[in-house]
Design an enzyme around this catalytic site. Structure first.
Site, PDB file in Angstrom:
ATOM      1  CE  LYS A  53      -3.764  -2.519   2.043  1.00 12.65           C
ATOM      2  NZ  LYS A  53      -4.329  -3.106   3.261  1.00 12.65           N
ATOM      3  CD  GLN A  97      -3.470  -4.670   6.400  1.00 15.21           C
ATOM      4  OE1 GLN A  97      -3.292  -3.706   5.668  1.00 15.21           O
ATOM      5  NE2 GLN A  97      -4.096  -5.761   5.992  1.00 15.21           N
ATOM      6  CG  ASP A 120     -10.289  -0.873   4.508  1.00 13.04           C
ATOM      7  OD1 ASP A 120      -9.908  -1.148   3.362  1.00 13.04           O
ATOM      8  OD2 ASP A 120      -9.633  -1.112   5.541  1.00 13.04           O
TER       9      ASP A 120
END
Ligand code: NAP
Length: 295
Positions: A53, A97, A120
């Site tokens: 990322k 994460q 997300d």
């Protein structure tokens, strides 16, 4: 092998180039999109996802702010970090994460992120918007799958899509998206309670495996000409330097003989997820400065 390979690296690159162009425009106006990525603990797979990322953010000209916290970080400390990122105007997106260490409640953490920064699309507000088809972020992996189907002009209208897996981050939202009038697929969702999985998979024009079990889908479970999308990423032990190799939920060599299209693992859905994350992060920044939502 007869199937066309759905190359997520190629399609993902196109999308990331689009993100880069839009980022350049925003930067000319004095705004650099910034995604904060929080990693708690030392899960090796999570570390490699965060690195990927960071690389993609740098390539797109965006700022990546990584916060690597020790595995002993308490839930309260993590919530404190999220609170300060929520309040920081220079941060447009926040990604925690997953998975988190067992002593931290994932749902509490996910729902602590400001929904406007929830790139997300895991926050309950954004999940609700997805269900109600209101403008908002779309979750990266399901949206990446949709983009891969679109890019390869794989028909969804009237198609029977069978989604294996009902997680909140992949299976459920993907089923919801495919059932939208826009895509008009007839969706079957399978899980561990499904009897005779192969009966269902053999009827799929679009077969999506989002399970996390290497080799679950064998060639004889695939309908001839189907589009097979393998979301699974599994580490399988092998001899050698790394000690593992990545594999999907589908036995690629077998399914590729039968399917019309198939995604490889790695190089299929994974790069699409990252591309959609870049676009969501950019969108979050664009919205902040007056743009509309829509990646
Ligand atoms: P998850 O939360 O563990 O969910 C797995 C789902 O699979 C569950 O709904 C489970 O059913 C179902 N399942 C398990 N075994 C099954 C079986 N034998 N038959 C039918 N259904 C079965 O996993 P996830 O987070 O959705 O991730 C799934 C996979 O995708 C993992 O390998 C993950 O690493 C990968 N992934 C990849 C990306 C990417 O970008 N490529 C992104 C996210 C996830 P129950 O609900 O009944 O337990």
């Amino acid at each position: 092998m007869s199937a066309i390979i759905l190359d997520g690296k190629v399609t993902g690159k196109k999308l990331r180039e689009n993100a880069k162009e839009r980022t350049t425009l925003l930067r000319k106006q004095g705004h650099t999109p910034c995604l904060a990525v929080i990693l708690v603990g030392d899960n090796p797979a999570s570390h490699s996802y965060v690195k990927a990322k960071e690389k993609a953010l740098a390539e797109a000209g965006m700022e990546g702010r990584s916060l690597r916290l020790g595995g002993e970080t308490s839930e309260a400390e993590l919530l404190g970090v999220i609170k300060s990122l929520n309040a920081d105007d220079s941060v447009h997106g926040i990604l925690v994460q997953l998975p988190l260490p067992r002593h931290i409640r994932e749902a509490v953490v996910i729902n602590a992120v400001d929904p406007r920064k929830d790139v997300d699309c895991f926050h309950r507000v954004n999940v609700g918007k997805l269900l109600l088809e209101e403008p908002g972020f779309l979750p990266c992996t399901p949206h990446g799958v949709i983009q891969l189907l679109r890019e390869h002009k794989i028909p969804t209208k009237g198609a029977h899509a069978v989604v294996i897996g009902r997680s909140n981050i992949v299976g459920k939202p993907l089923a919801m998206l495919l059932a939208r009038k826009e895509f008009n697929a007839t969706v079957t969702m399978c899980h561990t309670g499904t009897k005779n999985l192969a009966f269902h998979t053999r009827q799929a024009d679009i077969l999506i495996a989002a399970v996390g079990q290497p080799g679950l889908i064998t060639g004889d479970m695939v309908k001839r000409g189907a589009a097979v999308i393998d979301v699974g990423v599994n580490r399988v032990s092998v001899a050698g330097e790394t000690g593992y190799r990545l594999t999907g939920d589908v036995v690629f060599e077998e399914a590729a003989q039968i399917a019309g299209w198939i995604t490889p693992v790695p190089g299929g859905v994974g790069p699409m997820t990252i591309a959609m994350l870049m676009l969501n992060s950019l969108s979050a920044a664009e919205i902040r400065y007056g743009g509309k939502c829509g990646t």
